[in-house]
Design an enzyme around this catalytic site. Structure first.
Site, mmCIF file in Angstrom:
data_model
loop_
_atom_site.group_PDB
_atom_site.id
_atom_site.type_symbol
_atom_site.label_atom_id
_atom_site.label_comp_id
_atom_site.label_asym_id
_atom_site.label_seq_id
_atom_site.Cartn_x
_atom_site.Cartn_y
_atom_site.Cartn_z
ATOM 1 N N GLY A 118 1.076 -1.284 -0.078
ATOM 2 C CA GLY A 118 0.030 -0.069 -0.105
ATOM 3 C C GLY A 118 0.865 1.386 0.068
ATOM 4 O O GLY A 118 0.360 2.115 0.526
ATOM 5 N N GLY A 156 -0.336 4.734 -1.506
ATOM 6 C CA GLY A 156 -1.653 5.304 -0.541
ATOM 7 C C GLY A 156 -1.167 6.396 0.518
ATOM 8 O O GLY A 156 -0.032 6.682 0.600
ATOM 9 N N GLN A 157 -2.310 7.019 0.990
ATOM 10 C CA GLN A 157 -1.977 8.261 2.014
ATOM 11 C C GLN A 157 -0.918 7.526 3.053
ATOM 12 O O GLN A 157 0.270 8.240 3.418
ATOM 13 C CB GLN A 157 -3.157 8.742 2.631
ATOM 14 C CG GLN A 157 -2.816 9.527 3.954
ATOM 15 C CD GLN A 157 -4.282 9.779 4.619
ATOM 16 O OE1 GLN A 157 -4.733 10.817 4.475
ATOM 17 N NE2 GLN A 157 -4.703 8.755 5.358
ATOM 18 N N ASP A 158 -1.419 6.583 3.738
ATOM 19 C CA ASP A 158 -0.422 6.186 4.979
ATOM 20 C C ASP A 158 0.783 5.435 4.453
ATOM 21 O O ASP A 158 1.852 5.849 4.960
ATOM 22 C CB ASP A 158 -1.229 4.943 5.667
ATOM 23 C CG ASP A 158 -2.410 5.416 6.585
ATOM 24 O OD1 ASP A 158 -2.669 6.678 6.178
ATOM 25 O OD2 ASP A 158 -3.086 4.625 6.990
ATOM 26 N N GLN A 188 -8.574 -2.550 -0.239
ATOM 27 C CA GLN A 188 -9.766 -1.967 -0.772
ATOM 28 C C GLN A 188 -10.194 -1.333 0.289
ATOM 29 O O GLN A 188 -10.980 -1.813 1.067
ATOM 30 C CB GLN A 188 -10.816 -2.825 -1.622
ATOM 31 C CG GLN A 188 -11.799 -2.176 -2.516
ATOM 32 C CD GLN A 188 -12.575 -1.000 -1.644
ATOM 33 O OE1 GLN A 188 -12.327 0.051 -1.913
ATOM 34 N NE2 GLN A 188 -13.624 -1.556 -1.201
ATOM 35 N N TYR A 241 -8.791 4.520 13.468
ATOM 36 C CA TYR A 241 -9.885 5.161 13.296
ATOM 37 C C TYR A 241 -9.898 6.275 12.003
ATOM 38 O O TYR A 241 -8.548 6.193 11.513
ATOM 39 C CB TYR A 241 -10.454 6.268 14.603
ATOM 40 C CG TYR A 241 -11.235 5.172 15.511
ATOM 41 C CD1 TYR A 241 -12.252 5.302 15.726
ATOM 42 C CD2 TYR A 241 -10.533 4.177 15.983
ATOM 43 C CE1 TYR A 241 -13.197 4.427 16.720
ATOM 44 C CE2 TYR A 241 -11.126 3.361 16.934
ATOM 45 C CZ TYR A 241 -12.359 3.311 17.179
ATOM 46 O OH TYR A 241 -13.057 2.658 18.288
ATOM 47 N N HIS A 273 -8.408 8.640 9.571
ATOM 48 C CA HIS A 273 -7.247 9.658 9.850
ATOM 49 C C HIS A 273 -7.001 10.444 8.318
ATOM 50 O O HIS A 273 -7.254 9.914 7.318
ATOM 51 C CB HIS A 273 -6.009 8.991 10.008
ATOM 52 C CG HIS A 273 -5.475 7.538 9.570
ATOM 53 N ND1 HIS A 273 -6.595 6.573 9.665
ATOM 54 C CD2 HIS A 273 -4.688 7.419 8.746
ATOM 55 C CE1 HIS A 273 -5.798 5.503 9.104
ATOM 56 N NE2 HIS A 273 -5.014 6.042 8.427
#
Length: 323
Positions: free
Chosen positions: A9, A12-14, A82, A176, A178
């Site tokens: 991932g 992605g953002q993280d 996903q 949660y 973010h």
């Protein structure tokens, strides 16, 4: 000798924020990307010379085993899934393949190829669904109410089971919601900050939203990523809630975002039932006492700071694109 980390991932953002953090800490970073991926690499373009892209797919266990055997990572962070909840209803089987069974393939690959690696599994508050208690703790029962939450629950318990059965170092972070400027515009927080900036610049004149009274526990993605890293620096694996520990309504978010651009939100925002989320979960808010006590983590950015920095980012980005 520097540590080695493998991130799934990555785009992605993280994943992009985690890669930045690990590079600063002197890691050699490998990022798993599907060979056939047409993913937007925009979030990691600035890191292209510093990280090693490796080809693999959560649907293909042999590719995962090859990557782990070749890179020999000390730490593995599984951030791939996903992750868009509404899409999980239209593509439930695909969501299960990546978000649930993909973790089984990854865990088995670790067991066979690098059993001493420390593994982080990105769990989610969606596993709680409609919880029996609020705030939720690490002991709150899982009651997922959408295919994404079901898949994440499976992945979470498989990680726990591999820890118990095979003594692997597996830690799950129950994150949660973010947010950050790298968040997709389809998510409500970024949708709102982006729209406020658009309206301020005269690029739009209205914003349609669903339930303004819906409340969320929002924290900043950079804070959440630091918690992930910190979890794998502990002697023993454990599972933790990663959250802000407080909730804010969509209405508060809208008001704050429009205040940042000196506009009255009520002049531009309308409620459209089409945007109401099905099965709106009740008060999802994480208790962060355990992670505070055990490893000393807590959020460094307030809700207001997060809104302001995201609106500022969208203003600058949109202003540059207009020029």
């Amino acid at each position: 000798m520097s540590k080695k980390a493998l991130i799934t991932g990555l785009t992605g953002q993280d994943g992009s924020y985690l890669a930045e953090l690990l590079l600063v800490k002197g890691y050699q970073v490998f990022g798993l990307v599907r060979r056939s991926s047409t993913s937007n690499l925009e979030r990691i373009t600035h890191l292209s010379g510093d990280i090693q892209i490796v080809a693999g797919d959560l649907l293909d266990q042999s590719s995962l085993m090859d990557v782990i055997a070749e890179s020999q990572p000390d730490e593995i962070y599984n951030l791939a899934s996903q992750s868009y909840v509404p899409l999980s209803w239209t593509q439930p089987a695909l969501t299960a393949e990546y978000t649930a069974l993909g973790v089984s393939r990854l865990l088995e690959s670790i067991r066979r190829c690098k059993p001493d690696a420390k593994f982080y599994q990105a769990s989610s508050s969606e596993v709680f669904g409609q919880p029996d208690e609020s705030p939720q703790t690490e002991r709150t029962a899982f009651r997922p109410r959408n295919p994404y939450g079901v898949a994440k629950a499976y992945a979470h318990w498989m990680s726990v089971n591999y820890r118990q059965k095979y003594k692997l170092y597996t830690s799950c972070g129950i994150t949660y919601t973010h947010e950050s400027p790298r968040r997709g515009i389809e998510f409500v927080f970024r949708k709102i900050t982006h729209a406020a900036a658009q309206i301020k610049l005269g690029l739009a004149n209205e914003l349609k939203l669903g339930n303004l009274e819906a409340r969320r526990d929002w924290c900043y993605a950079k804070d959440a990523v630091y918690a992930m890293w910190l979890m794998l620096q502990q002697d023993q694996p454990n599972d933790y809630i990663i959250a802000s520990g407080e909730t804010h309504s969509v209405k508060e978010l809208v008001e704050c975002a429009f205040n940042c651009v000196s506009l009255n939100w009520q002049d531009y925002v309308s409620v459209d039932p089409a945007f109401y989320r099905p099965d709106e979960p009740v008060q999802l808010v994480g208790c962060i006492d355990k992670i505070k006590t055990d490893i000393g983590w807590q959020p460094q950015h307030s809700f207001e700071q997060m809104v302001e920095l995201m609106v500022d980012y969208d203003l600058k980005k949109l202003s540059n694109s207009v020029i």
